[in-house]
Design an enzyme around this catalytic site. Structure first.
Site, mmCIF file in Angstrom:
data_model
loop_
_atom_site.group_PDB
_atom_site.id
_atom_site.type_symbol
_atom_site.label_atom_id
_atom_site.label_comp_id
_atom_site.label_asym_id
_atom_site.label_seq_id
_atom_site.Cartn_x
_atom_site.Cartn_y
_atom_site.Cartn_z
ATOM 1 N N ASP A 491 25.481 39.498 50.700
ATOM 2 C CA ASP A 491 27.073 39.925 51.153
ATOM 3 C C ASP A 491 27.036 40.079 53.084
ATOM 4 O O ASP A 491 25.846 42.339 53.080
ATOM 5 C CB ASP A 491 28.196 41.375 50.760
ATOM 6 C CG ASP A 491 28.946 41.845 51.262
ATOM 7 O OD1 ASP A 491 29.530 40.811 52.351
ATOM 8 O OD2 ASP A 491 29.171 42.709 51.174
ATOM 9 N N HIS A 496 28.707 46.092 57.489
ATOM 10 C CA HIS A 496 27.790 47.272 57.097
ATOM 11 C C HIS A 496 27.012 47.217 58.062
ATOM 12 O O HIS A 496 25.353 47.547 57.862
ATOM 13 C CB HIS A 496 26.894 46.540 56.078
ATOM 14 C CG HIS A 496 28.974 46.694 54.987
ATOM 15 N ND1 HIS A 496 29.146 47.553 54.996
ATOM 16 C CD2 HIS A 496 28.990 45.450 54.319
ATOM 17 C CE1 HIS A 496 30.501 47.380 53.926
ATOM 18 N NE2 HIS A 496 29.987 45.946 53.961
ATOM 19 N N ILE A 511 28.604 51.377 57.682
ATOM 20 C CA ILE A 511 29.021 51.581 56.169
ATOM 21 C C ILE A 511 28.534 50.619 55.271
ATOM 22 O O ILE A 511 28.377 49.445 55.606
ATOM 23 C CB ILE A 511 30.570 52.407 55.690
ATOM 24 C CG1 ILE A 511 31.268 50.940 55.275
ATOM 25 C CG2 ILE A 511 31.549 53.162 56.718
ATOM 26 C CD1 ILE A 511 32.475 51.242 55.097
ATOM 27 N N GLY A 514 30.312 48.906 49.457
ATOM 28 C CA GLY A 514 30.866 49.516 48.108
ATOM 29 C C GLY A 514 29.936 49.077 47.321
ATOM 30 O O GLY A 514 29.422 49.963 46.192
ATOM 31 N N PHE A 544 36.482 52.584 45.319
ATOM 32 C CA PHE A 544 36.329 53.070 46.657
ATOM 33 C C PHE A 544 37.077 53.778 46.610
ATOM 34 O O PHE A 544 37.722 53.527 46.855
ATOM 35 C CB PHE A 544 35.713 51.650 47.161
ATOM 36 C CG PHE A 544 34.340 50.977 46.198
ATOM 37 C CD1 PHE A 544 33.265 51.329 46.159
ATOM 38 C CD2 PHE A 544 34.664 49.395 45.933
ATOM 39 C CE1 PHE A 544 32.490 50.771 44.749
ATOM 40 C CE2 PHE A 544 33.925 49.054 45.670
ATOM 41 C CZ PHE A 544 32.525 49.055 45.152
HETATM 42 C C1 LIG Z 1 36.954 38.808 53.667
HETATM 43 C C2 LIG Z 1 36.501 40.139 52.880
HETATM 44 C C3 LIG Z 1 36.219 40.126 52.177
HETATM 45 C C4 LIG Z 1 35.541 41.616 51.801
HETATM 46 C C5 LIG Z 1 35.690 41.750 50.566
HETATM 47 C C6 LIG Z 1 34.533 43.352 50.895
HETATM 48 C C7 LIG Z 1 33.628 42.878 51.330
HETATM 49 C C8 LIG Z 1 32.118 44.026 51.270
HETATM 50 O O1 LIG Z 1 30.848 43.537 51.977
HETATM 51 C C9 LIG Z 1 33.450 45.677 52.023
HETATM 52 C C10 LIG Z 1 32.492 46.561 51.407
HETATM 53 O O2 LIG Z 1 32.224 47.146 51.409
HETATM 54 S S1 LIG Z 1 33.901 48.418 52.509
HETATM 55 C C11 LIG Z 1 32.818 49.440 51.634
HETATM 56 C C12 LIG Z 1 33.262 50.260 49.854
HETATM 57 N N1 LIG Z 1 34.792 50.209 50.650
HETATM 58 C C13 LIG Z 1 35.132 51.883 51.106
HETATM 59 O O3 LIG Z 1 34.562 52.732 51.696
HETATM 60 C C14 LIG Z 1 36.616 52.041 50.711
HETATM 61 C C15 LIG Z 1 36.430 53.772 50.606
HETATM 62 N N2 LIG Z 1 38.650 53.562 50.309
HETATM 63 C C16 LIG Z 1 38.984 54.401 52.074
HETATM 64 O O4 LIG Z 1 38.751 53.912 52.965
HETATM 65 C C17 LIG Z 1 40.398 53.942 51.300
HETATM 66 O O5 LIG Z 1 41.184 54.737 49.674
HETATM 67 C C18 LIG Z 1 41.390 53.302 51.566
HETATM 68 C C19 LIG Z 1 41.195 53.012 53.252
HETATM 69 C C20 LIG Z 1 40.936 51.824 51.035
HETATM 70 C C21 LIG Z 1 43.273 52.870 51.438
HETATM 71 O O6 LIG Z 1 42.991 54.557 51.646
HETATM 72 P P1 LIG Z 1 44.767 55.176 51.791
HETATM 73 O O7 LIG Z 1 45.273 53.732 52.969
HETATM 74 O O8 LIG Z 1 44.728 56.495 52.894
HETATM 75 O O9 LIG Z 1 45.487 54.963 50.436
HETATM 76 P P2 LIG Z 1 46.164 56.005 50.115
HETATM 77 O O10 LIG Z 1 47.587 56.415 50.961
HETATM 78 O O11 LIG Z 1 45.240 57.036 48.963
HETATM 79 O O12 LIG Z 1 46.258 55.161 49.030
HETATM 80 C C22 LIG Z 1 47.762 54.042 48.897
HETATM 81 C C23 LIG Z 1 48.088 53.159 47.900
HETATM 82 O O13 LIG Z 1 46.821 52.574 48.116
HETATM 83 C C24 LIG Z 1 45.968 52.252 46.399
HETATM 84 N N3 LIG Z 1 44.763 52.205 46.691
HETATM 85 C C25 LIG Z 1 44.014 53.652 47.024
HETATM 86 N N4 LIG Z 1 43.050 53.910 47.518
HETATM 87 C C26 LIG Z 1 42.652 52.245 47.301
HETATM 88 C C27 LIG Z 1 41.225 51.770 46.718
HETATM 89 N N5 LIG Z 1 40.039 51.507 47.366
HETATM 90 N N6 LIG Z 1 41.489 50.312 46.072
HETATM 91 C C28 LIG Z 1 42.407 50.253 46.043
HETATM 92 N N7 LIG Z 1 43.468 50.084 46.317
HETATM 93 C C29 LIG Z 1 43.642 51.957 46.729
HETATM 94 C C30 LIG Z 1 47.079 54.133 46.102
HETATM 95 O O14 LIG Z 1 46.173 53.611 44.990
HETATM 96 C C31 LIG Z 1 48.258 53.876 47.066
HETATM 97 O O15 LIG Z 1 49.188 52.844 46.136
HETATM 98 P P3 LIG Z 1 50.044 53.759 44.534
HETATM 99 O O16 LIG Z 1 50.498 54.707 45.629
HETATM 100 O O17 LIG Z 1 50.622 51.890 44.501
HETATM 101 O O18 LIG Z 1 49.473 54.260 43.572
#
Ligand SMILES: CCCCCCC[C@@H](O)CC(=O)SCCNC(=O)CCNC(=O)[C@H](O)C(C)(C)COP(=O)(O)OP(=O)(O)OC[C@H]1O[C@@H](n2cnc3c(N)ncnc32)[C@H](O)[C@@H]1OP(=O)(O)O
Length: 675
Positions: A491, A496, A511, A514, A544
């Site tokens: 990845d 990252h 970061i 995940g 995450f």
């Molecule tokens: C080409 C591309 C392919 C890429 C694939 C991946 C490749 C990797 O290299 C990438 C990574 O590893 S990234 C690192 C790991 N991930 C993270 O660090 C994300 C951490 N999470 C966040 O920051 C927030 O949850 C965040 C920002 C995700 C959401 O936060 P908010 O916007 O504040 O959302 P919130 O208001 O809490 O909720 C709104 C609705 O969204 C749902 N939700 C929240 N967190 C979620 C999450 N993590 N995943 C899925 N859904 C999520 C909530 O449930 C809510 O929906 P509903 O009201 O319907 O329940």
């Protein structure tokens, strides 16, 4: 009302046309203006005269405004900036407006025609901006405008010199916007269409009438106001209309086939390469570069682009499996580490969480070739991993070739983001299903496109509330270079590793993946409840919740629900006591009764078992009974014991070869041992 009180503005070429309109407008709103004009004609051949600048200064002063004149060429940018410093003590806003024309058809363009245009437009803007820059840096405030042109954006007959310089200014502006970010220096370009000394000879009078400079200056003032955040942008403006210009590219096509790419391959994909049905907008070189890298990271998909399912092959071997274990800090120091790190170990095996890795060879291709709803725009640099589900149907071999099938399962509108649910399944050579990954990717800022909010095709996170202290808890510190190591598994998302890239999402530094945090979590569950027996693992689901930074300590708190054969868990970052994985569980085929039950701060250590079993395994494999060759069994076990305790591989391999040759004379055994 947008005011500019006490702001010091330099406007170059302010003796007439647009420059004059800017100077008057800034002065009217309280700015102190340096009215620069060389007084030359439109081809620079008119000679020097102070008249044009003086008249504008007089007009400003007559309305009680503050202005001074300057008659230097922009090629002497330092002198113009010095005029601002001498008269007003600072410089806040710089409007690079001065320019000349030397229009000729391309073959008639002389060196002088070329150089003069570049010297005035591009080099002049560079020199004066460079002179102003340190003062803006010191003041932590600066607003700069570069004057580009439609001739630069679109080309124009007879203006090869001018159009090249004008597009050069956009490049200069874009880079200054990046370099100025941390000093609150904003830099934008405009491509105005207005009556001026440069346009009055090339446009008819009735058109010029509607192209008043006063229809351009409001945009310039807005872009230079202290409240304006806009930077690195290009605007077309004229006749009372303002529009932002950005680069658009087609979603393109993966052209290479395996490792080869020919001109014929390009020809065969030309329609997709040039089709703008699903345009992509990249806002930084990082995004654009990543798009190329990520698009090419997988094997060539066998189905056509822009479909919602792709297929490709993925080969891996023991080195990949070992690298994966190393990237999760499995160590030869730990008794259990060796079986994940040494291909000669009698229990050498692949961690079940490795099952996420093959998916990356197809994931980025899948995302970039998806058929998305028309009104959904996704910026690939703003995709976070939201949730993940992994189910393993049969333990992974240590060397294998898998067929991967990826499909878009659902697209959800979560308001703050768009969620793409992507399934990637693995099949072995016998077409048996080996594993299923479900990626839930969260495209930050792409919500609000009017899609549904929930999906019945998604594996849901757990909502179970367990009302007791964790049954077990394991904490493990990641290293600062954890992501730098982990990415080598496949990845290569720059999020990252590249600070410029992580800044796009507002992170101070890159970061952790995940799935790296996920890997640590499953490692802790395997250690706490499976005695590191990978065959007990069935599936895992995580959300995450917050990002983890490399170097932070991951604490996995676990609750066993024996009847469900589930270990519910959460992960927290110890340093700031933040939950980073939520709603998570691992499903097991069985719970290992002998597993450690203590609360540990290190992964539980399990008694070594592999070396005593070596002979037993080899004998089973070749269909021999231990009783038939008791001495050989003893020797093999002795060698393995020796091998592990002394780590003297040369001697060990010497002994194994000797024994195998001497006692069995069969290739079969050698194959088994060295496989
Ligand atoms: C080409 C591309 C392919 C890429 C694939 C991946 C490749 C990797 O290299 C990438 C990574 O590893 S990234 C690192 C790991 N991930 C993270 O660090 C994300 C951490 N999470 C966040 O920051 C927030 O949850 C965040 C920002 C995700 C959401 O936060 P908010 O916007 O504040 O959302 P919130 O208001 O809490 O909720 C709104 C609705 O969204 C749902 N939700 C929240 N967190 C979620 C999450 N993590 N995943 C899925 N859904 C999520 C909530 O449930 C809510 O929906 P509903 O009201 O319907 O329940």
């Amino acid at each position: 009302m947008l005011k500019f009180n006490d702001k010091v503005v330099i406007v170059t070429g302010a003796g007439g046309g647009l420059g004059k309109a800017y100077a008057l407008a800034f002065a009217e709103r309280g700015a102190k203006v340096v009215v620069n004009d060389l007084g030359g004609g439109m081809t620079s051949e008119g000679g020097k005269s102070s008249r044009a600048a003086d008249l504008v200064v007089e007009e400003i002063r007559a309305k009680n405004g503050i202005a001074v004149a300057n008659y230097d060429s922009v090629e002497e940018g330092e002198k113009i900036v010095q005029t601002a410093l001498d008269n007003f003590g600072r410089i806040d806003i710089l409007i690079n407006n001065a320019g000349i024309l030397r229009d000729k058809s391309f073959t008639r363009t002389s060196d002088i025609d070329w150089d003069l245009i570049h010297r005035v437009h591009l080099r002049g803007s560079f020199l004066i901006t460079r002179a102003a820059w340190p003062h803006m840096q010191k003041n932590k405030f600066g607003r700069i405008i570069m004057t580009s042109s439609g001739a630069g954006i679109y080309g124009n007959f007879g203006q090869a010199n001018y159009s090249a310089a004008k597009l050069g200014l956009v490049g200069l502006s874009n880079t200054l916007a990046i370099e100025g970010k941390k000093y609150n220096i904003k830099c934008n370009s405009i491509a105005p269409v207005a009556r001026s000394r440069l346009t009055q000879t090339v446009m008819p009078e009735d058109i010029l009438d509607v192209l008043k400079p006063e229809y351009v200056s409001p945009l310039v003032l807005y872009l230079c106001h202290e409240d304006t955040e806009e930077t690195g942008s290009l605007f077309e403006v004229g006749g009372g209309w303002v529009g932002k210009v950005r680069w658009q590219k087609s979603s393109g096509a993966i052209v290479k086939k395996g490792d080869s790419m020919t001109p014929e391959d390009v020809k065969s994909k030309w329609t997709e390469i040039t089709s703008f049905t699903n345009p992509i907008y990249h806002a930084s070189i990082g995004e654009a570069t990543n798009h190329c890298i990520s698009s090419s990271s997988g094997d060539s998909p066998s189905s056509s682009d822009s479909s919602d399912s792709l297929e490709s092959k993925f080969k891996y071997d023991y080195k990949d499996v070992i690298l994966y274990a190393l990237s999760l800090n499995y160590s030869t120091k730990d008794t259990n580490g060796l079986k994940f790190l040494y291909e000669g170990h009698s229990e050498f095996c692949t961690l079940p969480m490795y099952g996420v890795i093959p998916a990356f060879s197809i994931l980025y291709n899948t995302v970039s070739s998806l058929k998305l709803p028309d009104n959904l725009q996704i910026n690939p640099a703003k995709i976070l991993h939201g949730e993940h589900y992994l189910e393993v149907f049969q333990p992974f071999k240590t060397t294998d070739t898998l067929t991967l099938k990826a499909s878009l399962v659902d697209v959800l509108d979560k308001g703050s983001g768009a969620v793409l649910v992507i399934n990637i399944e693995f099949f072995n050579e016998r077409q048996e299903r080996v594993a299923l990954n479900q990626f839930v990717t969260f495209a930050v800022g792409s919500g609000g496109f009017g899609g549904k909010r929930d999906s019945d095709k998604m594996v849901k996170v757990s909502t179970k509330k367990v009302d007791r202290k964790p049954d077990k808890s394991i904490s493990e510190r990641t290293v600062v270079d954890q992501a730098a190591l982990y990415r080598l598994n496949g990845d290569f998302n720059p999020l990252h590793i590249d600070p410029n890239f992580s800044a796009v999402l507002g992170f101070d530094r890159p970061i952790l993946h995940g799935l790296c945090t996920f890997g640590f979590a499953v490692k802790h569950v395997l250690s706490a409840y499976c005695d590191n027996d990978v065959s007990l693992f069935k599936s895992v689901k995580v959300r995450f919740a917050k990002p983890v930074l490399p170097g932070q300590t991951i604490q996995t708190n676990m609750w066993l629900e024996k009847d469900e054969r589930r270990v519910y868990f959460e992960c927290r970052v110890v340093e700031n006591d933040t939950q980073v994985i939520s709603g998570a569980y691992v499903e097991l085929h069985n719970i290992k009764s002998g597993a450690s039950t203590t609360t540990a701060s290190e992964p539980a250590k399990v008694a070594p078992s592999g070396k005593e079993m070596a002979a037993d395994k080899i004998f089973q494999e070749i269909g021999l009974k231990m009783q038939e060759k008791p001495d050989l069994a003893k020797s093999i076990n002795a060698v393995y014991a020796f091998q592990i305790s002394k780590d003297d591989t040369t001697k060990i391999f010497g002994k194994i070869y000797y024994m195998l040759d001497f006692l069995f004379e069969t290739v079969k055994i050698q194959n088994f041992v060295f496989q």
